[in-house]
Design an enzyme around this catalytic site. Sequence first.
Site, mmCIF file in Angstrom:
data_model
loop_
_atom_site.group_PDB
_atom_site.id
_atom_site.type_symbol
_atom_site.label_atom_id
_atom_site.label_comp_id
_atom_site.label_asym_id
_atom_site.label_seq_id
_atom_site.Cartn_x
_atom_site.Cartn_y
_atom_site.Cartn_z
ATOM 1 N N HIS A 173 0.825 -1.206 0.000
ATOM 2 C CA HIS A 173 0.000 0.000 0.000
ATOM 3 C C HIS A 173 0.862 1.261 0.000
ATOM 4 O O HIS A 173 0.587 2.208 -0.758
ATOM 5 C CB HIS A 173 -0.921 0.007 1.220
ATOM 6 C CG HIS A 173 -1.691 1.280 1.399
ATOM 7 N ND1 HIS A 173 -2.888 1.523 0.759
ATOM 8 C CD2 HIS A 173 -1.410 2.389 2.127
ATOM 9 C CE1 HIS A 173 -3.317 2.730 1.090
ATOM 10 N NE2 HIS A 173 -2.443 3.272 1.919
ATOM 11 N N GLU A 174 1.899 1.285 0.829
ATOM 12 C CA GLU A 174 2.761 2.469 0.893
ATOM 13 C C GLU A 174 3.501 2.685 -0.419
ATOM 14 O O GLU A 174 3.666 3.824 -0.871
ATOM 15 C CB GLU A 174 3.747 2.336 2.056
ATOM 16 C CG GLU A 174 3.105 2.335 3.435
ATOM 17 C CD GLU A 174 2.254 3.568 3.687
ATOM 18 O OE1 GLU A 174 2.667 4.678 3.274
ATOM 19 O OE2 GLU A 174 1.170 3.440 4.276
ATOM 20 N N GLU A 204 -6.043 7.244 -1.065
ATOM 21 C CA GLU A 204 -5.911 5.971 -0.364
ATOM 22 C C GLU A 204 -6.456 4.829 -1.224
ATOM 23 O O GLU A 204 -5.867 3.746 -1.291
ATOM 24 C CB GLU A 204 -6.633 6.014 0.982
ATOM 25 C CG GLU A 204 -6.032 6.967 2.004
ATOM 26 C CD GLU A 204 -4.645 6.542 2.492
ATOM 27 O OE1 GLU A 204 -4.126 5.512 2.027
ATOM 28 O OE2 GLU A 204 -4.082 7.246 3.337
ATOM 29 N N HIS A 258 1.440 4.524 -2.954
ATOM 30 C CA HIS A 258 1.473 5.991 -2.908
ATOM 31 C C HIS A 258 2.633 6.538 -3.729
ATOM 32 O O HIS A 258 2.527 7.613 -4.328
ATOM 33 C CB HIS A 258 1.608 6.460 -1.452
ATOM 34 C CG HIS A 258 0.339 6.411 -0.664
ATOM 35 N ND1 HIS A 258 -0.808 7.078 -1.047
ATOM 36 C CD2 HIS A 258 0.032 5.774 0.499
ATOM 37 C CE1 HIS A 258 -1.764 6.865 -0.161
ATOM 38 N NE2 HIS A 258 -1.282 6.070 0.786
#
Length: 300
Positions: free
Chosen positions: A132-133, A191, A136
């Site tokens: 997930h990070e 997100e 970004h």
Amino acid sequence: MKRSFYRLLALILLAATCSGAYAQFNLGRALGALVKTSQALTISDEQMAAYVKQSVQAMDAKNDVVPENDPYAQRLRRLTAGMTQADGIPLNFKVYKTNDINAFACPDGSVRVFTGIMDMMNDDELLGIIGHEIGHVQRRHSRKAFKNQLLGDALKDAVASAGQTGELLSQSALATLGQGLANAQYSQKQENEADDSGYEFLVANGRNPWGMVQAFQKMQSMEQRGGQQSSYMQKMFSSHPETAKRIERMSKRAAKEGWPKPGTAEDEGLQPKKLLPQGTSHNQATINNKPPKEYIEVRF
């Protein structure tokens, strides 16, 4: 942003033409801030990576980075084996020894994971957080956040009063910028985009994307029980209804694409079960981005 730049230029010119104000105003510093603002407006990926790299180096020097022979570092290295780049951005991984629950990825590909979050997540869940990070980074969210912070800092410098010293991007400034990245707040849209990109990153690197869903469920459950809180939970789940939708959306996608849901241990003291496809190594579960048909169950 351009409007702010021109206002800043007008302010500097006005100060320079007023003899009284000029005596109280550090023109060199103000012009330096003007250059900084101009760079922030037009900064390239290469320049951004250089600034972020300096910030990360400052954080690495300030924090307790576990050595390569430490079990935490060995675990992270094992889990991220083969994850060398994301959309052409080279990745590097380190662990900070702290009880704080956090993990973040910077525009230059620096991924930092805290021991606090490693202690609460099993392997699949931790990979889900990392994916997930990195999402970004792939969507350039962290780049935009860093650029906005850089510009904001330049505006503050521009109105600094006389007598202030210090070069642009000093060590203290770099540390501040780095902390901003570590605790960056993103919109719900961003997100969701990071969820999708992180999911695809995990699949492309042969990892089971269910870990992302399970990590979100675990942190949401901790919040609902009134358990341990962290800034990471707050920035990830600022809106509870949206969190439920994110979990549902990613669950449906993983199920639709045929990914087997890894088993989890109810007792936090037990090692969770891992699912391993026959003939492959730990957590490397896909061929051509498709889940394998046969799995054997392995306990670690």
